[in-house]
Design a protein around this motif. Structure first.
Motif, PDB file in Angstrom:
ATOM      1  N   THR A 182      -9.803  43.229  -3.332  1.00  0.00           N
ATOM      2  CA  THR A 182      -8.822  43.730  -4.294  1.00  0.00           C
ATOM      3  C   THR A 182      -8.137  44.951  -3.707  1.00  0.00           C
ATOM      4  O   THR A 182      -8.804  45.879  -3.229  1.00  0.00           O
ATOM      5  N   ILE A 183      -6.813  44.934  -3.717  1.00  0.00           N
ATOM      6  CA  ILE A 183      -6.021  46.055  -3.213  1.00  0.00           C
ATOM      7  C   ILE A 183      -5.199  46.607  -4.363  1.00  0.00           C
ATOM      8  O   ILE A 183      -4.480  45.853  -5.035  1.00  0.00           O
ATOM      9  N   VAL A 184      -5.307  47.899  -4.598  1.00  0.00           N
ATOM     10  CA  VAL A 184      -4.577  48.566  -5.672  1.00  0.00           C
ATOM     11  C   VAL A 184      -3.647  49.600  -5.060  1.00  0.00           C
ATOM     12  O   VAL A 184      -4.066  50.429  -4.249  1.00  0.00           O
ATOM     13  N   ALA A 185      -2.359  49.535  -5.421  1.00  0.00           N
ATOM     14  CA  ALA A 185      -1.383  50.534  -4.966  1.00  0.00           C
ATOM     15  C   ALA A 185      -1.213  51.577  -6.055  1.00  0.00           C
ATOM     16  O   ALA A 185      -0.787  51.261  -7.165  1.00  0.00           O
ATOM     17  N   GLU A 186      -1.568  52.815  -5.738  1.00  0.00           N
ATOM     18  CA  GLU A 186      -1.386  53.888  -6.700  1.00  0.00           C
ATOM     19  C   GLU A 186       0.052  54.371  -6.647  1.00  0.00           C
ATOM     20  O   GLU A 186       0.670  54.425  -5.580  1.00  0.00           O
ATOM     21  N   GLU A 187       0.559  54.746  -7.780  1.00  0.00           N
ATOM     22  CA  GLU A 187       1.929  55.246  -7.861  1.00  0.00           C
ATOM     23  C   GLU A 187       2.061  56.531  -7.060  1.00  0.00           C
ATOM     24  O   GLU A 187       1.179  57.389  -7.083  1.00  0.00           O
ATOM     25  N   VAL A 188       3.143  56.638  -6.305  1.00  0.00           N
ATOM     26  CA  VAL A 188       3.411  57.863  -5.558  1.00  0.00           C
ATOM     27  C   VAL A 188       3.987  58.885  -6.517  1.00  0.00           C
ATOM     28  O   VAL A 188       5.067  58.715  -7.065  1.00  0.00           O
ATOM     29  N   SER A 189       3.242  59.939  -6.721  1.00  0.00           N
ATOM     30  CA  SER A 189       3.634  60.931  -7.718  1.00  0.00           C
ATOM     31  C   SER A 189       4.662  61.897  -7.172  1.00  0.00           C
ATOM     32  O   SER A 189       4.747  62.132  -5.975  1.00  0.00           O
ATOM     33  N   GLY A 190       5.417  62.490  -8.072  1.00  0.00           N
ATOM     34  CA  GLY A 190       6.397  63.484  -7.674  1.00  0.00           C
ATOM     35  C   GLY A 190       5.768  64.831  -7.335  1.00  0.00           C
ATOM     36  O   GLY A 190       6.380  65.664  -6.712  1.00  0.00           O
ATOM     37  N   LYS A 194     -12.417  59.130 -11.568  1.00  0.00           N
ATOM     38  CA  LYS A 194     -11.489  59.437 -12.656  1.00  0.00           C
ATOM     39  C   LYS A 194     -11.428  58.239 -13.583  1.00  0.00           C
ATOM     40  O   LYS A 194     -11.609  57.092 -13.157  1.00  0.00           O
ATOM     41  N   THR A 195     -11.175  58.499 -14.855  1.00  0.00           N
ATOM     42  CA  THR A 195     -11.092  57.432 -15.846  1.00  0.00           C
ATOM     43  C   THR A 195      -9.654  56.966 -15.961  1.00  0.00           C
ATOM     44  O   THR A 195      -8.755  57.766 -16.244  1.00  0.00           O
ATOM     45  N   ASN A 196      -9.428  55.676 -15.727  1.00  0.00           N
ATOM     46  CA  ASN A 196      -8.083  55.109 -15.805  1.00  0.00           C
ATOM     47  C   ASN A 196      -7.681  54.860 -17.249  1.00  0.00           C
ATOM     48  O   ASN A 196      -8.496  54.978 -18.177  1.00  0.00           O
ATOM     49  N   GLY A 197      -6.421  54.480 -17.419  1.00  0.00           N
ATOM     50  CA  GLY A 197      -5.913  54.217 -18.765  1.00  0.00           C
ATOM     51  C   GLY A 197      -6.640  53.103 -19.477  1.00  0.00           C
ATOM     52  O   GLY A 197      -6.725  53.089 -20.717  1.00  0.00           O
ATOM     53  N   ASP A 198      -7.184  52.139 -18.729  1.00  0.00           N
ATOM     54  CA  ASP A 198      -7.927  51.033 -19.355  1.00  0.00           C
ATOM     55  C   ASP A 198      -9.411  51.354 -19.492  1.00  0.00           C
ATOM     56  O   ASP A 198     -10.226  50.460 -19.730  1.00  0.00           O
ATOM     57  N   GLN A 199      -9.755  52.643 -19.324  1.00  0.00           N
ATOM     58  CA  GLN A 199     -11.130  53.144 -19.453  1.00  0.00           C
ATOM     59  C   GLN A 199     -12.039  52.733 -18.299  1.00  0.00           C
ATOM     60  O   GLN A 199     -13.242  52.974 -18.352  1.00  0.00           O
ATOM     61  N   LEU A 246      -7.899  67.016  -1.515  1.00  0.00           N
ATOM     62  CA  LEU A 246      -7.239  65.780  -1.903  1.00  0.00           C
ATOM     63  C   LEU A 246      -6.110  66.109  -2.859  1.00  0.00           C
ATOM     64  O   LEU A 246      -6.066  67.193  -3.454  1.00  0.00           O
ATOM     65  N   SER A 247      -5.196  65.167  -3.016  1.00  0.00           N
ATOM     66  CA  SER A 247      -4.038  65.410  -3.863  1.00  0.00           C
ATOM     67  C   SER A 247      -4.449  65.412  -5.323  1.00  0.00           C
ATOM     68  O   SER A 247      -5.413  64.744  -5.733  1.00  0.00           O
ATOM     69  N   LEU A 248      -3.695  66.160  -6.116  1.00  0.00           N
ATOM     70  CA  LEU A 248      -3.952  66.181  -7.550  1.00  0.00           C
ATOM     71  C   LEU A 248      -3.748  64.796  -8.150  1.00  0.00           C
ATOM     72  O   LEU A 248      -4.410  64.406  -9.108  1.00  0.00           O
ATOM     73  N   HIS A 249      -2.847  64.033  -7.532  1.00  0.00           N
ATOM     74  CA  HIS A 249      -2.633  62.662  -8.011  1.00  0.00           C
ATOM     75  C   HIS A 249      -3.870  61.811  -7.770  1.00  0.00           C
ATOM     76  O   HIS A 249      -4.275  61.032  -8.643  1.00  0.00           O
ATOM     77  N   SER A 250      -4.486  61.931  -6.613  1.00  0.00           N
ATOM     78  CA  SER A 250      -5.692  61.166  -6.344  1.00  0.00           C
ATOM     79  C   SER A 250      -6.834  61.578  -7.261  1.00  0.00           C
ATOM     80  O   SER A 250      -7.585  60.739  -7.754  1.00  0.00           O
ATOM     81  N   LEU A 251      -6.959  62.881  -7.497  1.00  0.00           N
ATOM     82  CA  LEU A 251      -8.083  63.371  -8.291  1.00  0.00           C
ATOM     83  C   LEU A 251      -7.984  62.966  -9.755  1.00  0.00           C
ATOM     84  O   LEU A 251      -8.959  62.460 -10.328  1.00  0.00           O
ATOM     85  N   ASP A 255     -13.414  53.135 -14.391  1.00  0.00           N
ATOM     86  CA  ASP A 255     -13.613  54.304 -13.543  1.00  0.00           C
ATOM     87  C   ASP A 255     -13.160  54.005 -12.119  1.00  0.00           C
ATOM     88  O   ASP A 255     -13.502  52.962 -11.557  1.00  0.00           O
ATOM     89  N   GLN A 256     -12.414  54.932 -11.543  1.00  0.00           N
ATOM     90  CA  GLN A 256     -11.886  54.784 -10.183  1.00  0.00           C
ATOM     91  C   GLN A 256     -12.500  55.836  -9.274  1.00  0.00           C
ATOM     92  O   GLN A 256     -12.371  57.041  -9.516  1.00  0.00           O
ATOM     93  N   LEU A 257     -13.190  55.390  -8.214  1.00  0.00           N
ATOM     94  CA  LEU A 257     -13.769  56.323  -7.256  1.00  0.00           C
ATOM     95  C   LEU A 257     -12.654  57.068  -6.524  1.00  0.00           C
ATOM     96  O   LEU A 257     -11.728  56.457  -5.992  1.00  0.00           O
ATOM     97  N   VAL A 258     -12.738  58.397  -6.494  1.00  0.00           N
ATOM     98  CA  VAL A 258     -11.725  59.185  -5.795  1.00  0.00           C
ATOM     99  C   VAL A 258     -12.306  59.982  -4.630  1.00  0.00           C
ATOM    100  O   VAL A 258     -11.574  60.368  -3.714  1.00  0.00           O
ATOM    101  N   TRP A 259     -13.615  60.247  -4.634  1.00  0.00           N
ATOM    102  CA  TRP A 259     -14.200  60.977  -3.512  1.00  0.00           C
ATOM    103  C   TRP A 259     -15.694  60.726  -3.446  1.00  0.00           C
ATOM    104  O   TRP A 259     -16.368  60.612  -4.470  1.00  0.00           O
ATOM    105  N   ARG A 260     -16.178  60.639  -2.224  1.00  0.00           N
ATOM    106  CA  ARG A 260     -17.624  60.551  -1.983  1.00  0.00           C
ATOM    107  C   ARG A 260     -17.976  61.598  -0.935  1.00  0.00           C
ATOM    108  O   ARG A 260     -17.411  61.605   0.158  1.00  0.00           O
TER     109      ARG A 260
END
Length: 547
Positions: free
Chosen positions: A131-139, A170-175, A199-204, A177-182
């Motif tokens: 599974t590949i997920v593309a995160e939105e590039v934040s401003g 971090k908890t996504n909108g659909d509840q 790490l970026s605030l967007h990633s966190l 959990d997305q791993l952001v750091w290990r």
């Protein structure tokens, strides 16, 4: 200091996970790694890879994969999953776990793609999927520096102490959990101090300071069955507020829900301390341009005798009515883009290596419009007009001295540096046909210029030996002046025009200008100079067509 590498490349972060990977044997689970390849120039090229996770058949990788996204290009991708046990660094027949293909456009448009993994014989790798997920590039360009440590964690090992590591979700909108750091594993230590990380605030937290964050602490086990120590939750806003004052730290009880529910006097399984939480702004090339920074473009043209008599059809300076020579082609391709970043669209244009009127003495930095008080030409079309008028009036001579023109452009760049503001960045385009005669002086001039808001683009015209130019480029290591002092940064980009003579003009421009945004951001970041306030919008002006 802000890391300029983060600043100019638009990258949609790709997060990868796999499910149900095949076991290579019945006793051990794989140590999976995913390798990302891009189809470019008729071949598949590795562009990135994940970390290796030990003994895991359904890995969730924390390292994001990144590559530049171009809307106008089809970018075929391959994801190769392999077992990195025994130190394997690439998929071999005996380590290959499966692969899949798709395009970056498909991932970006769908945001999430799940595909079966295929073996080399074309059959499915069991029920394995990727599974590949593309995160939105934040401003936002905010980055966060975090440092954690822990105290008195539960001991999970019988004959030694725990080997703790921590994961952040971090908890996504659909509840979900997305791993952001290990974090890394700290061996045999109940009071670990993990390495600081950035790490970026967007990633966190997807730039939502109120988004719930979950922290899980484990005791590492080489079998992949890590022992759970405890967990806690927080938000980025809470983390900021808890560390707002100098030296202020924040701590949480690390709770194991099973122990809490079963043990009457249970308090915690240790504490986790946030020792540092700092936010930094990473500026982009566009931030500086929108903040009023102008790209001051200067042209320098080689008029040495090695170019050949302009009256001959074999000359590199031949002005044929049928086709523009390579000097003109390079000038139009590169200058046509640069002029969009200069508000007055007036460009100083110089020649070197020619005898010039009225006394026909050799000059290495003469204005091609023959106005030394005002060497500027109106738009790139004006530079081309001055070049055409200049040729019949000069005598091509030599030698090929480049240092004088570099020093000349370095003057205004030095004055810009003294302002301490991001208002004007100089780009010098040197069009030349051969070997540099004043190599020592040129190296010294470039090293001095590397401390200034300045970049140098060299386009080699003709079929000469350009080995000297490649040395100036610095791709094989930092350029040094004759006294051994290294350049402060890489400011030279060299390309031979012959590599692009059959390609569209955009290919040359894309190649030679590719480094400029990085160099702009790198310079101002190294000086601690932020962009100015964004300029109000003004009506665009349309440059006149080139002759």
């Amino acid at each position: 200091m802000s890391d300029p590498e983060m600043a100019w490349v638009p990258e949609p972060p790709l997060r990868v996970s796999c499910h149900g990977l095949l076991d290579r044997d019945t006793l051990t689970k794989p140590h999976p790694c995913v390798l990302l390849k891009l189809h470019s120039d008729e071949q598949w090229v590795e562009v990135d890879r994940t970390e290796v996770l030990r003994s895991c058949s359904s890995p969730v990788f924390s390292r994001v994969l990144a590559l530049e996204y171009f809307f106008e290009e089809k970018q075929p991708l391959q994801f190769h999953v392999f077992d990195a046990e025994d130190g394997a660094t690439s998929p071999r027949n005996d380590t290959f776990l499966g692969s899949t293909e798709c395009t970056l456009g498909q991932i970006v448009s769908q945001t999430k793609v799940t595909k079966p993994l295929i073996l080399k014989n074309g059959k499915n790798a069991g029920k394995s999927t990727i599974t590949i997920v593309a995160e939105e590039v934040s401003g936002t360009n905010d980055y966060v520096q975090l440092t954690f440590r822990a105290h008195k964690l539960d001991n999970k090992d019988l004959f030694s102490k725990s080997d703790p590591f921590m994961e952040i979700y971090k908890t996504n909108g659909d509840q979900s959990d997305q791993l952001v750091w290990r974090t890394e594993v700290v061996k045999n230590n109940l009071n670990p101090s993990w390495e600081p990380f950035r790490l970026s605030l967007h990633s966190l937290c997807s730039c939502d300071v109120h988004r719930p964050l979950k922290f899980l602490v484990y005791d590492y086990d080489s079998s992949g069955k890590h022992d759970f120590i405890g967990e806690f939750t927080s938000t980025f806003q809470e983390m900021q507020e808890g560390t707002a004052k100098p030296g202020q730290e924040m701590q949480w009880d690390c709770i194991n829900p099973k122990y809490r529910d079963k043990k009457k006097n249970y308090k915690s399984s240790g504490t986790v301390v946030l020792a540092q939480c700092t936010v930094e702004k990473v500026h982009t090339f566009l931030d500086y341009i929108m903040g009023g920074c102008q790209i001051s473009f200067t042209v320098a043209i080689d008029f040495t005798a090695s170019n050949g008599d302009p009256r001959s059809s074999q000359s590199l300076h031949c002005l044929s009515p049928r086709q523009p020579n390579h000097y003109l082609q390079a000038l139009r391709a590169v200058g046509g883009i640069c002029q969009d970043y200069d508000s007055d669209k007036r460009f100083p244009a110089f020649g070197f290596g020619a005898r010039i009127p009225p006394n026909f003495e050799v000059s290495h930095d003469f204005a091609i419009n023959f106005d030394p008080e005002n060497p500027e030409c109106e738009e790139i079309s004006g530079v081309i007009t001055s070049y055409r008028r200049c040729l019949p009036q000069i005598q091509l001579y030599g030698p090929t001295n480049v240092a004088p023109i570099i020093n000349r452009v370095a003057g205004p760049a030095q004055r810009e540096q003294s302002t301490g503001q991001a208002t004007k960045y100089s780009v010098l385009l040197v069009l030349t046909d051969g070997v540099v005669s004043d190599m020592a002086e040129t190296r010294a001039a470039i090293v001095r210029a590397s401390h200034l808001p300045m970049s140098i683009i060299i386009v080699g015209v003709g079929n000469a030996d350009f080995s000297d130019m490649r040395l100036l480029d610095g791709d094989d290591g930092p350029l040094r002046c004759p006294r051994g002092v290294p350049a402060a940064r890489d400011i030279v980009q060299f390309v031979p025009f012959r590599d692009f003579k059959d390609a569209p003009p955009s290919a040359l421009a894309k190649c030679v200008l590719a480094e400029v945004p990085r160099q702009v951001v790198e310079y101002y970041a190294s000086q601690g100079i932020s962009p100015g306030a964004p300029r109000p919008c003004t009506p665009a002006t349309t440059p006149s067509p080139s002759p």
